[in-house]
Scaffold this motif. Structure first.
Motif, mmCIF file in Angstrom:
data_model
loop_
_atom_site.group_PDB
_atom_site.id
_atom_site.type_symbol
_atom_site.label_atom_id
_atom_site.label_comp_id
_atom_site.label_asym_id
_atom_site.label_seq_id
_atom_site.Cartn_x
_atom_site.Cartn_y
_atom_site.Cartn_z
ATOM 1 N N ARG A 7 46.102 3.857 66.401
ATOM 2 C CA ARG A 7 46.727 3.720 65.080
ATOM 3 C C ARG A 7 45.970 2.691 64.245
ATOM 4 N NH1 ARG A 7 50.845 0.571 62.804
ATOM 5 N NH2 ARG A 7 51.911 1.657 61.124
ATOM 6 N N ASN A 8 45.606 1.572 64.855
ATOM 7 C CA ASN A 8 44.858 0.540 64.144
ATOM 8 C C ASN A 8 43.521 1.069 63.649
ATOM 9 O OD1 ASN A 8 46.917 -1.244 64.649
ATOM 10 N ND2 ASN A 8 45.865 -2.284 66.317
ATOM 11 N N LYS A 9 42.846 1.854 64.476
ATOM 12 C CA LYS A 9 41.549 2.423 64.090
ATOM 13 C C LYS A 9 41.714 3.328 62.868
ATOM 14 C CE LYS A 9 37.647 5.101 65.705
ATOM 15 N NZ LYS A 9 37.025 5.834 66.783
ATOM 16 N N VAL A 17 44.052 3.129 60.553
ATOM 17 C CA VAL A 17 44.349 2.290 59.386
ATOM 18 C C VAL A 17 43.062 1.646 58.858
ATOM 19 C CG1 VAL A 17 45.526 0.197 58.605
ATOM 20 C CG2 VAL A 17 46.751 1.861 60.006
ATOM 21 N N VAL A 18 42.232 1.111 59.755
ATOM 22 C CA VAL A 18 40.981 0.471 59.330
ATOM 23 C C VAL A 18 40.045 1.492 58.683
ATOM 24 C CG1 VAL A 18 38.890 -0.689 60.147
ATOM 25 C CG2 VAL A 18 41.128 -1.416 60.981
ATOM 26 N N ASP A 31 48.737 1.818 69.882
ATOM 27 C CA ASP A 31 48.405 0.877 68.811
ATOM 28 C C ASP A 31 46.916 0.833 68.497
ATOM 29 O OD1 ASP A 31 50.998 0.227 68.197
ATOM 30 O OD2 ASP A 31 51.027 -1.596 69.410
#
Length: 54
Positions: free
Chosen positions: A6-8, A10-11, A3
């Motif tokens: 993945r979050n990095k 997306v940002v 996660d």
């Protein structure tokens, strides 16, 4: 993919495409429906549609 990784991603896409590139068509893809922009001034509209209109 974890996660945090993945979050990095997306940002980074959000910053590149939306904030720096102005491609508002990506907002619905990159943001959750309950997106809250914590940098928005108090009392101002919030969420994906408010970000698109700011």
């Amino acid at each position: 993919m974890s996660d945090p990784k993945r979050n990095k991603i997306v940002v980074e896409r959000f910053m590149e495409l939306v904030d720096h590139g102005g491609d508002l068509s990506e907002l619905d893809t990159l943001c959750a429906p309950d997106f809250v922009n914590h940098a928005m001034a108090p009392g101002r509209p919030n969420g994906v549609s408010a970000h698109a209109n700011s």
